[in-house]
Motif scaffolding. Sequence first.
Motif, PDB file in Angstrom:
ATOM      1  N   THR A  86      27.676  17.946  43.862  1.00  0.00           N
ATOM      2  CA  THR A  86      28.790  16.393  43.499  1.00  0.00           C
ATOM      3  C   THR A  86      30.239  18.156  42.111  1.00  0.00           C
ATOM      4  O   THR A  86      29.219  18.340  41.501  1.00  0.00           O
ATOM      5  CB  THR A  86      28.827  15.189  42.947  1.00  0.00           C
ATOM      6  N   PHE A  87      30.653  17.029  41.516  1.00  0.00           N
ATOM      7  CA  PHE A  87      31.692  17.412  40.321  1.00  0.00           C
ATOM      8  C   PHE A  87      30.920  16.293  39.612  1.00  0.00           C
ATOM      9  O   PHE A  87      32.015  15.996  38.532  1.00  0.00           O
ATOM     10  CB  PHE A  87      33.459  17.394  40.874  1.00  0.00           C
ATOM     11  N   ASN A  88      30.147  15.643  39.251  1.00  0.00           N
ATOM     12  CA  ASN A  88      30.124  14.346  38.101  1.00  0.00           C
ATOM     13  C   ASN A  88      29.333  15.331  37.673  1.00  0.00           C
ATOM     14  O   ASN A  88      28.122  16.007  37.521  1.00  0.00           O
ATOM     15  CB  ASN A  88      28.749  13.290  38.772  1.00  0.00           C
ATOM     16  N   PRO A  89      30.396  15.262  35.797  1.00  0.00           N
ATOM     17  CA  PRO A  89      29.035  16.346  34.682  1.00  0.00           C
ATOM     18  C   PRO A  89      28.113  15.857  34.773  1.00  0.00           C
ATOM     19  O   PRO A  89      27.541  14.324  34.519  1.00  0.00           O
ATOM     20  CB  PRO A  89      30.275  15.547  33.757  1.00  0.00           C
ATOM     21  N   PHE A  90      26.797  16.569  34.238  1.00  0.00           N
ATOM     22  CA  PHE A  90      25.776  16.845  34.323  1.00  0.00           C
ATOM     23  C   PHE A  90      25.570  16.945  32.393  1.00  0.00           C
ATOM     24  O   PHE A  90      26.271  18.587  31.927  1.00  0.00           O
ATOM     25  CB  PHE A  90      24.831  17.741  34.777  1.00  0.00           C
ATOM     26  N   VAL A  91      24.995  16.333  31.729  1.00  0.00           N
ATOM     27  CA  VAL A  91      25.291  16.387  30.042  1.00  0.00           C
ATOM     28  C   VAL A  91      23.967  17.366  29.847  1.00  0.00           C
ATOM     29  O   VAL A  91      22.785  15.968  30.179  1.00  0.00           O
ATOM     30  CB  VAL A  91      25.121  15.182  29.335  1.00  0.00           C
ATOM     31  N   VAL A  92      23.743  18.523  29.603  1.00  0.00           N
ATOM     32  CA  VAL A  92      22.371  18.886  28.948  1.00  0.00           C
ATOM     33  C   VAL A  92      21.783  17.804  27.042  1.00  0.00           C
ATOM     34  O   VAL A  92      22.724  18.274  26.755  1.00  0.00           O
ATOM     35  CB  VAL A  92      21.858  20.338  28.516  1.00  0.00           C
ATOM     36  N   ASN A  93      21.880  17.559  27.408  1.00  0.00           N
ATOM     37  CA  ASN A  93      20.857  16.373  26.112  1.00  0.00           C
ATOM     38  C   ASN A  93      20.374  17.425  25.366  1.00  0.00           C
ATOM     39  O   ASN A  93      20.920  16.918  24.216  1.00  0.00           O
ATOM     40  CB  ASN A  93      20.515  15.215  26.443  1.00  0.00           C
ATOM     41  N   ASP A  94      19.621  18.280  25.697  1.00  0.00           N
ATOM     42  CA  ASP A  94      19.081  19.391  24.724  1.00  0.00           C
ATOM     43  C   ASP A  94      19.641  20.593  24.038  1.00  0.00           C
ATOM     44  O   ASP A  94      20.461  21.492  25.199  1.00  0.00           O
ATOM     45  CB  ASP A  94      17.153  19.499  25.185  1.00  0.00           C
ATOM     46  N   ASP A  95      19.281  21.212  23.546  1.00  0.00           N
ATOM     47  CA  ASP A  95      19.544  22.626  23.180  1.00  0.00           C
ATOM     48  C   ASP A  95      19.378  23.322  24.056  1.00  0.00           C
ATOM     49  O   ASP A  95      18.086  23.370  24.859  1.00  0.00           O
ATOM     50  CB  ASP A  95      19.023  23.086  21.300  1.00  0.00           C
ATOM     51  N   PHE A  96      20.191  24.602  24.437  1.00  0.00           N
ATOM     52  CA  PHE A  96      19.405  25.455  25.502  1.00  0.00           C
ATOM     53  C   PHE A  96      20.028  27.334  25.118  1.00  0.00           C
ATOM     54  O   PHE A  96      21.026  26.708  24.623  1.00  0.00           O
ATOM     55  CB  PHE A  96      20.745  24.923  26.822  1.00  0.00           C
ATOM     56  N   VAL A  97      20.023  27.725  25.634  1.00  0.00           N
ATOM     57  CA  VAL A  97      20.716  29.554  25.735  1.00  0.00           C
ATOM     58  C   VAL A  97      21.192  29.520  27.159  1.00  0.00           C
ATOM     59  O   VAL A  97      20.223  29.518  27.916  1.00  0.00           O
ATOM     60  CB  VAL A  97      19.188  29.655  25.444  1.00  0.00           C
ATOM     61  N   GLY A 128      31.792  28.152  19.440  1.00  0.00           N
ATOM     62  CA  GLY A 128      31.236  27.069  20.032  1.00  0.00           C
ATOM     63  C   GLY A 128      29.539  27.227  19.688  1.00  0.00           C
ATOM     64  O   GLY A 128      28.433  25.980  19.820  1.00  0.00           O
ATOM     65  N   TRP A 129      28.632  27.987  19.456  1.00  0.00           N
ATOM     66  CA  TRP A 129      27.662  28.417  19.615  1.00  0.00           C
ATOM     67  C   TRP A 129      26.808  28.239  18.607  1.00  0.00           C
ATOM     68  O   TRP A 129      27.117  27.597  17.212  1.00  0.00           O
ATOM     69  CB  TRP A 129      27.170  29.995  19.768  1.00  0.00           C
ATOM     70  N   GLU A 130      25.436  27.327  18.511  1.00  0.00           N
ATOM     71  CA  GLU A 130      24.938  27.775  17.013  1.00  0.00           C
ATOM     72  C   GLU A 130      23.779  28.702  16.197  1.00  0.00           C
ATOM     73  O   GLU A 130      24.014  29.046  15.039  1.00  0.00           O
ATOM     74  CB  GLU A 130      23.808  26.300  17.022  1.00  0.00           C
ATOM     75  N   ASN A 131      23.664  29.614  17.420  1.00  0.00           N
ATOM     76  CA  ASN A 131      22.713  30.751  16.583  1.00  0.00           C
ATOM     77  C   ASN A 131      22.933  31.638  18.561  1.00  0.00           C
ATOM     78  O   ASN A 131      23.064  31.650  19.747  1.00  0.00           O
ATOM     79  CB  ASN A 131      21.197  30.428  16.667  1.00  0.00           C
ATOM     80  N   TYR A 132      23.046  32.445  17.825  1.00  0.00           N
ATOM     81  CA  TYR A 132      22.855  33.737  18.690  1.00  0.00           C
ATOM     82  C   TYR A 132      21.618  35.073  18.622  1.00  0.00           C
ATOM     83  O   TYR A 132      21.189  34.994  17.498  1.00  0.00           O
ATOM     84  CB  TYR A 132      23.900  35.029  18.644  1.00  0.00           C
ATOM     85  N   ILE A 133      21.162  35.756  19.335  1.00  0.00           N
ATOM     86  CA  ILE A 133      20.192  36.499  19.302  1.00  0.00           C
ATOM     87  C   ILE A 133      19.934  37.173  19.437  1.00  0.00           C
ATOM     88  O   ILE A 133      20.512  37.168  21.532  1.00  0.00           O
ATOM     89  CB  ILE A 133      18.709  35.541  20.304  1.00  0.00           C
ATOM     90  N   HIS A 134      19.273  38.475  19.850  1.00  0.00           N
ATOM     91  CA  HIS A 134      18.894  39.930  20.342  1.00  0.00           C
ATOM     92  C   HIS A 134      17.938  40.180  20.391  1.00  0.00           C
ATOM     93  O   HIS A 134      17.224  40.370  19.326  1.00  0.00           O
ATOM     94  CB  HIS A 134      20.473  40.475  20.647  1.00  0.00           C
ATOM     95  N   GLN A 135      18.021  41.776  20.578  1.00  0.00           N
ATOM     96  CA  GLN A 135      17.224  41.924  20.599  1.00  0.00           C
ATOM     97  C   GLN A 135      16.942  43.120  19.308  1.00  0.00           C
ATOM     98  O   GLN A 135      18.177  43.638  18.811  1.00  0.00           O
ATOM     99  CB  GLN A 135      16.137  43.727  21.125  1.00  0.00           C
ATOM    100  N   LEU A 269      22.714  32.914  23.698  1.00  0.00           N
ATOM    101  CA  LEU A 269      23.899  32.303  22.629  1.00  0.00           C
ATOM    102  C   LEU A 269      22.946  30.347  22.438  1.00  0.00           C
ATOM    103  O   LEU A 269      22.759  30.657  23.834  1.00  0.00           O
ATOM    104  CB  LEU A 269      25.397  31.740  23.188  1.00  0.00           C
ATOM    105  N   GLN A 270      22.613  30.697  20.916  1.00  0.00           N
ATOM    106  CA  GLN A 270      21.929  28.468  21.364  1.00  0.00           C
ATOM    107  C   GLN A 270      23.086  28.247  21.372  1.00  0.00           C
ATOM    108  O   GLN A 270      24.090  27.723  20.575  1.00  0.00           O
ATOM    109  CB  GLN A 270      21.597  28.737  20.721  1.00  0.00           C
ATOM    110  N   TYR A 271      22.849  26.551  22.456  1.00  0.00           N
ATOM    111  CA  TYR A 271      24.387  25.477  21.899  1.00  0.00           C
ATOM    112  C   TYR A 271      23.510  24.617  21.578  1.00  0.00           C
ATOM    113  O   TYR A 271      22.182  24.262  21.883  1.00  0.00           O
ATOM    114  CB  TYR A 271      24.868  25.667  23.182  1.00  0.00           C
ATOM    115  N   SER A 272      24.068  23.473  21.225  1.00  0.00           N
ATOM    116  CA  SER A 272      23.812  22.112  20.371  1.00  0.00           C
ATOM    117  C   SER A 272      23.859  21.513  22.021  1.00  0.00           C
ATOM    118  O   SER A 272      24.238  21.391  22.832  1.00  0.00           O
ATOM    119  CB  SER A 272      24.606  21.244  19.246  1.00  0.00           C
ATOM    120  N   GLY A 273      22.861  20.607  21.868  1.00  0.00           N
ATOM    121  CA  GLY A 273      22.450  19.342  23.561  1.00  0.00           C
ATOM    122  C   GLY A 273      23.787  18.601  22.797  1.00  0.00           C
ATOM    123  O   GLY A 273      25.021  18.910  22.103  1.00  0.00           O
TER     124      GLY A 273
END
Length: 342
Positions: A86-97, A128-135, A269-273
Amino acid sequence: PESAAAVAPPGTPQELRFSIAGAVFDGLGGSRIFDLVLTNQSAYTPWESDKNGRQTAVGQSGSFAGVSMFSDTEVDFRINFYDPGTFNPFVVNDDFVLCFYDMDAGVPLIVDDFNGPKSLVETLTICGWENYIHQGRVSVTDPSPPFATQLVLDAMCPNIDVSAYLDITEFQNPNNPSETCISVVGLESGRGSDNPQTRESVILDTCQDYDTCPADGLSGADRAQTGDDSFPCTPGSTVATAGEYPAGQVEAGLRNQPFRWTVTKFICLQYSGGRDQLDFTYKVSTSRTGQFGRNFLVSGFAVDTPCIAALSPPPLPPPPSPPPNISPNTPPPPPPPPPPSP
């Protein structure tokens, strides 16, 4: 490809939809799946359109979303999360990477000028990210980072220095001063054979492997048009960046190649929920001939065991002992006999 089989039928949406791209688990055995849809928000020209879609290694279900870009182009992209089909927005409520892999460059713009500018340089710009991570980045300013961030940090190796492979610059979003942006530029030449095909390809079993000289005493190889990236070492000794992938247990293109050609070229990149979309810009610089292009790879970074078993309720207390079964018509038992007289 210029074949009728590769031409999309009329009315096909101008998008890349990755069905059932992810799931959000509630920790009690339930989950909700979602699609990831990638669209271009500005003019887009592919290099090899057959490279668009799920990038699948043998025996794998498709770990990365791949996108091909023509040389000397810059494109604004948008990622949306939707309910499946669908094109119904799916909100990711938790932080994700979200991670971008295989950020590199091509051959020198001038033949054999290995110290000069390179062709086909990849650049990611994202806000718009909260944190970034790399090796090599094993901590962030947040002393108690979200679980999604800590999961990635725990997989990074402190002994891997990516500064020769990625030029990372933070800056304030000129259109939104409350947001921080990041620019990531691939610095070192790469080729298709050193592309990862699974997330596990950029995560080392043991960090020491990155600095362990291979058994043949030679790390790397002469890469012809991109220069000689090899050096001798004592087999089994600790030498910075000398480690190589084993001969088995990884995709064929990476076997016996240095880790440094692959594991140094990704950023997460880590994003807030609370999000159902995000934007980024990707650029591929010019080539020697004005032809060719690059492919970039995107995927999430999630928990391997996606849910936590529901807690079992505490056991019920044992039932009380039943009272004596005395009928109401039964006379009471006789009293005990008196003690004998002295």
